[in-house]
Design a protein around this motif. Structure first.
Motif, PDB file in Angstrom:
ATOM      1  N   ASP A 188      -2.102   7.908  -0.546  1.00 41.50           N
ATOM      2  CA  ASP A 188      -1.273   8.128  -1.723  1.00 41.50           C
ATOM      3  C   ASP A 188       0.105   7.484  -1.670  1.00 41.50           C
ATOM      4  O   ASP A 188       0.740   7.300  -2.700  1.00 41.50           O
ATOM      5  CB  ASP A 188      -1.116   9.635  -1.981  1.00 41.50           C
ATOM      6  CG  ASP A 188      -0.705  10.412  -0.751  1.00 41.50           C
ATOM      7  OD1 ASP A 188      -0.423   9.792   0.286  1.00 41.50           O
ATOM      8  OD2 ASP A 188      -0.669  11.658  -0.825  1.00 41.50           O
ATOM      9  N   ALA A 189       0.609   7.131  -0.483  1.00 45.16           N
ATOM     10  CA  ALA A 189       1.914   6.477  -0.391  1.00 45.16           C
ATOM     11  C   ALA A 189       1.726   4.964  -0.418  1.00 45.16           C
ATOM     12  O   ALA A 189       0.623   4.452  -0.215  1.00 45.16           O
ATOM     13  CB  ALA A 189       2.636   6.920   0.878  1.00 45.16           C
ATOM     14  N   ARG A 190       2.811   4.222  -0.689  1.00 45.31           N
ATOM     15  CA  ARG A 190       2.756   2.766  -0.738  1.00 45.31           C
ATOM     16  C   ARG A 190       3.963   2.178  -0.014  1.00 45.31           C
ATOM     17  O   ARG A 190       5.061   2.724  -0.060  1.00 45.31           O
ATOM     18  CB  ARG A 190       2.761   2.266  -2.196  1.00 45.31           C
ATOM     19  CG  ARG A 190       1.553   2.685  -3.032  1.00 45.31           C
ATOM     20  CD  ARG A 190       0.283   2.000  -2.573  1.00 45.31           C
ATOM     21  NE  ARG A 190      -0.866   2.340  -3.398  1.00 45.31           N
ATOM     22  CZ  ARG A 190      -1.640   3.406  -3.204  1.00 45.31           C
ATOM     23  NH1 ARG A 190      -1.379   4.244  -2.208  1.00 45.31           N
ATOM     24  NH2 ARG A 190      -2.670   3.636  -3.996  1.00 45.31           N
ATOM     25  N   LEU A 191       3.735   1.025   0.625  1.00 42.69           N
ATOM     26  CA  LEU A 191       4.801   0.284   1.279  1.00 42.69           C
ATOM     27  C   LEU A 191       4.705  -1.164   0.846  1.00 42.69           C
ATOM     28  O   LEU A 191       3.642  -1.782   0.939  1.00 42.69           O
ATOM     29  CB  LEU A 191       4.675   0.372   2.802  1.00 42.69           C
ATOM     30  CG  LEU A 191       5.661  -0.488   3.609  1.00 42.69           C
ATOM     31  CD1 LEU A 191       7.086   0.020   3.432  1.00 42.69           C
ATOM     32  CD2 LEU A 191       5.273  -0.511   5.091  1.00 42.69           C
ATOM     33  N   SER A 192       5.816  -1.728   0.371  1.00 43.20           N
ATOM     34  CA  SER A 192       5.855  -3.134   0.015  1.00 43.20           C
ATOM     35  C   SER A 192       5.915  -3.972   1.289  1.00 43.20           C
ATOM     36  O   SER A 192       6.731  -3.710   2.178  1.00 43.20           O
ATOM     37  CB  SER A 192       7.077  -3.433  -0.853  1.00 43.20           C
ATOM     38  OG  SER A 192       7.174  -4.822  -1.110  1.00 43.20           O
TER      39      SER A 192
END
Length: 339
Positions: free
Chosen positions: A37-41
């Motif tokens: 559910d989390a995102r990292l660029s």
């Protein structure tokens, strides 16, 4: 952040998170059941899904350790995150100041099945395991994605008291961990902040060798491509192309690596290719053979340790929650002498 309790059904089905089928069966062709559910660029070139035990968009002064747990070929980061949480709870006070992270390297089939945004990174079904470039939205190495996680952890505005980062994987995840320990460039950002880094390679099916010698040389002699990356130094992907094998080896021997090997992990390894079979008959033998081969090289004693986990087979929860597993991840006391 999705609550851990929402994944309880997955926990009931957990069968070590890494019991990968033989190469010719292909369960990894199916889309993942759950997307993190989390995102990292990653350098503005795409978004990496991941699970986080704490919201790292704000300062986390209570965090002194980060533990990154890498999934295997099934891309089932949800199950690995559960295993990471299980180990954290088992560590008691030693685990309370830890941030648990489980990144997810998706494939095109996952993007389609879950109708994910176009900027979500996706790799070929197996290419991400060895650091190959993403298929879309940009050709980002999976190792660059790990570099981005380490860069985030090096930010003292978010982690003012971080002292150590542990990168760990079991089975397929152990394979990725071992290759990243050779290739990874992200450790430099942490070193500049005086943050220690450790790599924990648990029950891996294979290893990347620095020479053409193998424990079962007769198989290697008749195996085309036995020394091609990710088994050897030939044909390395672009992420590794700017360093010679000698430079990669020197970097690797200086890094803090623990080979965590279950003494009962003696069934035939999942990797039944001739490249894998040239390394030995099972994961326990392959792990010790590789560590022995590294110790005999001419570069001096590696900064590596081999820890046997007595009475445990191919079971990620039992490996990570063993005394030596907790020592490797959280520096908990009680692990016996290494072999």
């Amino acid at each position: 952040m999705r609550a851990l309790s929402s994944m309880a059904a997955v926990a009931l089905m957990l069968v070590c998170g890494c019991a990968l089928a033989a190469e010719d069966e292909a369960p990894n062709h199916k889309p993942v059941k759950v997307v993190a559910d989390a995102r990292l660029s990653v350098g503005g070139k795409g978004l990496l899904p991941l699970y986080l035990s704490n919201d790292w968009s704000m300062p986390l002064p209570a965090i002194s350790r980060a533990v990154i747990v890498l999934h295997g070929r099934l891309r089932n980061a949800d199950e690995y995150y559960i295993s990471a949480h299980t180990a954290q709870v088992a560590a008691g006070d030693d685990g309370k100041s830890a941030l648990m992270i489980a990144p997810q390297f998706l494939a095109e089939v996952d993007i389609d099945a879950h109708k994910l945004p176009a900027d979500t990174l996706r790799w070929s079904l197996v290419g991400w395991e060895g650091g190959e470039a993403a298929l879309a939205p940009n050709p980002v190495s999976s190792f660059e994605a790990l570099d981005a996680i380490l860069a985030r952890l090096s930010d003292r505005r978010i982690f003012p008291n971080l002292k150590q980062v542990v990168i760990a994987g079991h089975s397929g995840g152990g394979q990725v961990t071992q290759r990243y320990a050779i290739a990874g460039k992200g450790e430099a950002a942490l070193s500049r902040q005086h943050i220690e880094v450790r790599y924990v390679v648990a029950n891996s099916s294979s290893y990347a060798y620095f020479s053409g010698e193998r424990p079962v040389q007769a198989i290697a002699a008749s195996c085309q491509g036995y020394n091609v990356w990710k088994y050897g130094m030939d044909g390395r992907p672009p992420y590794l192309a700017d360093a010679t094998p000698a430079a990669l080896e020197q970097r690797y021997v200086e890094r803090d690596v623990i080979y965590l090997l279950g003494t009962l992990d003696t069934k035939p390894a999942a990797d039944k290719s001739c490249m894998g079979e040239a390394q030995g008959p099972n994961r326990y033998v392959r792990g010790h053979a590789y560590a022995d081969a590294m110790a005999k090289r001419s570069h001096g004693a590696p900064n590596h340790r081999v820890w046997d986990v007595a009475g445990i087979g191919h079971d990620v929860d039992k490996m990570l929650t063993s005394k030596c597993g907790l020592a490797a991840l959280f520096d908990s006391p009680g692990c016996g002498a290494e072999r």
